[in-house]
Design an enzyme around this catalytic site. Structure first.
Site, PDB file in Angstrom:
ATOM      1  N   GLY A   1       0.829  -1.215   0.000  1.00 53.48           N
ATOM      2  CA  GLY A   1       0.000   0.000   0.000  1.00 53.48           C
ATOM      3  C   GLY A   1       0.848   1.244   0.000  1.00 53.48           C
ATOM      4  O   GLY A   1       2.051   1.194  -0.296  1.00 53.48           O
ATOM      5  N   ASN A   2       0.240   2.365   0.296  1.00 52.93           N
ATOM      6  CA  ASN A   2       0.988   3.634   0.363  1.00 52.93           C
ATOM      7  C   ASN A   2       0.366   4.509   1.453  1.00 52.93           C
ATOM      8  O   ASN A   2      -0.627   4.143   2.071  1.00 52.93           O
ATOM      9  CB  ASN A   2       0.993   4.326  -1.006  1.00 52.93           C
ATOM     10  CG  ASN A   2      -0.406   4.683  -1.458  1.00 52.93           C
ATOM     11  OD1 ASN A   2      -1.030   5.583  -0.910  1.00 52.93           O
ATOM     12  ND2 ASN A   2      -0.925   3.954  -2.439  1.00 52.93           N
ATOM     13  N   TRP A   3       0.949   5.679   1.656  1.00 53.79           N
ATOM     14  CA  TRP A   3       0.591   6.510   2.818  1.00 53.79           C
ATOM     15  C   TRP A   3      -0.537   7.497   2.563  1.00 53.79           C
ATOM     16  O   TRP A   3      -0.813   8.358   3.397  1.00 53.79           O
ATOM     17  CB  TRP A   3       1.823   7.297   3.282  1.00 53.79           C
ATOM     18  CG  TRP A   3       2.928   6.441   3.794  1.00 53.79           C
ATOM     19  CD1 TRP A   3       4.111   6.198   3.180  1.00 53.79           C
ATOM     20  CD2 TRP A   3       2.966   5.717   5.028  1.00 53.79           C
ATOM     21  NE1 TRP A   3       4.888   5.357   3.940  1.00 53.79           N
ATOM     22  CE2 TRP A   3       4.207   5.058   5.086  1.00 53.79           C
ATOM     23  CE3 TRP A   3       2.062   5.552   6.084  1.00 53.79           C
ATOM     24  CZ2 TRP A   3       4.567   4.246   6.156  1.00 53.79           C
ATOM     25  CZ3 TRP A   3       2.424   4.748   7.141  1.00 53.79           C
ATOM     26  CH2 TRP A   3       3.667   4.106   7.171  1.00 53.79           C
TER      27      TRP A   3
END
Ligand code: PMT
Length: 401
Positions: free
Chosen positions: A207-209
């Protein structure tokens, strides 16, 4: 985005104005709070400064070099005083200017809204009635107080209307004053927000932030400009943006399907979501276990490029006049690379924002350069994500005309 002065005089209802301030800020307005000195007994200076992101002063002797007592009123698009006490109404009616708030009321040439709040006896006293009549005669919009429970056990007219009501009045006035405020009336917009997740097994993902803050700021701002707003939200944990319909997705492929379905009849599509370019080729149905041997490498395959597909469908004769906007998160923004990315994706505008080291992902503030298909560049200086949203919608609205 409008420049709003929020005056606060010394009534117990001052706490409600903190919510009003929040609503104004979330709508992208720049708000300068001017409390009276006594108002600070009810809600302190740090609250106003933190919620507004602006300095707070009560007297005319602070920041004298900026001539604040004249400049603030002159440069405001709208002044609202909430609560306006009987004392404040009397001083305003008499044209007094002994503190920063009354000086600002004297110098303001924009619409002035006064929201009185006091005990019923004070509101009904002939002195207050005469002051209100005089202020109305001079052009101020004095909102009659609501009826109901007052500070103690007593009830009657004198309550400050709820923050949402006051906010609606401010927005309606600004919409009339500043056409930008209604520039998306009757338009349908679809915005992607948040970060996609690609599952490795039932408990892990790539995923990412992204938090969805930028996408939700765009959604709120579009709704306030009169648009019908749909947000396709990937893994966003924020409260739903007021006035928007939210469609929830998890992965890039979910988002691809939802965006293509929702964008069919949209006038504008904005991709703020951070979409995974790749996903694992295989997802394990059970939790991948540590068994002491070398773990298998994660083999990746490419995800569909949603923005590219949206722009491609438009180019192949999709919705007439649809505006397609992409965002680009870059650790080292570079104009040539930005223009090349815009051409590759096929969008009309590309909002290039710097990320990394606390910038972009999850932050309250953002900055960007917006590149257009025609080669123009619009820099957006560092400010709230709401303020950035306003500039993006101004550019979109100009293209839609
Ligand atoms: O959500 P926040 O915490 O507020 O953070 C906001 C943000 C930093 C995520 C946002 O402002 C931002 O920059 N969004 C774009 C992030 C991104 O994925 O950039 P990119 O350069 O990798 O992609 C360019 C564009 O293509 C983006 O519009 C992206 O949505 C789109 N894309 C990317 C890959 C893919 N498979 N499909 C796409 O549509």
């Amino acid at each position: 985005m409008a420049r709003v002065i929020l005056g606060v005089s010394a009534g117990i209802a001052a706490y409600k104005s903190a919510s009003l301030l929040r609503l104004l800020r979330e709508a992208g307005h720049r708000v300068r709070v001017i409390p009276t000195a006594d108002a600070l007994r009810f809600v302190g200076e740090p609250t106003w400064a933190a919620l507004s992101g602006e300095p707070v002063a009560t007297d005319v002797w602070t920041a004298v070099d900026e001539v604040a007592h004249v400049r603030l009123g002159q440069s405001a698009d709208l002044v609202i005083v909430a609560p306006a006490t009987a004392d404040l109404l009397a001083r305003a009616a008499a044209g007094m200017s002994g503190d920063l708030l009354t000086a600002t009321l004297l110098t303001a040439r924009c619409p002035v809204v006064l929201a009185p709040a006091m005990h019923t006896e004070m509101w009904e006293h002939p002195a207050t009635t005469a002051n209100v009549a005089l202020l109305r005669q001079r052009g101020a919009l004095v909102i009659d107080p609501a009826s109901g429970r007052l500070t103690g056990a007593d009830t009657g007219p004198g309550r400050l209307p709820e923050p949402e009501e006051l906010f609606a009045v401010v927005q309606a006035l600004l919409a009339r004053l500043m056409p930008a405020a209604a520039s998306l009336a009757g338009r349908r917009v679809v915005i992607s927000a948040g970060g996609t997740r690609e599952e490795l097994d039932p408990v892990r993902f790539l995923g990412n932030w992204s938090t969805g803050k930028q996408g939700y700021a765009l959604a709120r701002s579009a709704a306030l400009r009169g648009a019908e707003v749909t947000v396709v939200a990937a893994n966003v944990e924020l409260p739903d943006p007021a006035g928007a319909r939210v469609v929830r997705v998890v992965s890039a492929r979910d988002m691809h399907a939802a965006m293509l379905a929702e964008a069919g009849i949209a006038d504008a599509v904005v991709m703020t979501a951070a979409v995974a370019d790749f996903r694992p080729v295989a997802r394990s149905d059970s939790k991948i276990k540590k068994d002491g041997s070398q773990p298998d490498p994660i083999v990746l395959t490419e995800n569909p490029d949603i923005l590219h597909d949206l722009a491609g469908r438009r180019a192949r004769g999709g919705r007439q006049g649809q505006v397609v906007v992409g965002f680009a998160a870059e650790t080292d923004p570079d104009p040539q690379a930005a223009q090349a990315k815009l051409a590759r994706k096929g969008c009309d505008l590309l909002v290039v924002n710097p990320v990394g080291n606390g910038r972009g992902f999850g932050s309250a503030d953002n900055e960007a350069i917006v590149y257009s298909r025609e080669g123009s560049q619009t820099p957006i200086p560092r400010g709230s994500k709401e303020a950035l949203a306003e500039v993006v919608w101004d550019l979109v609205a100009a293209r839609l005309q």
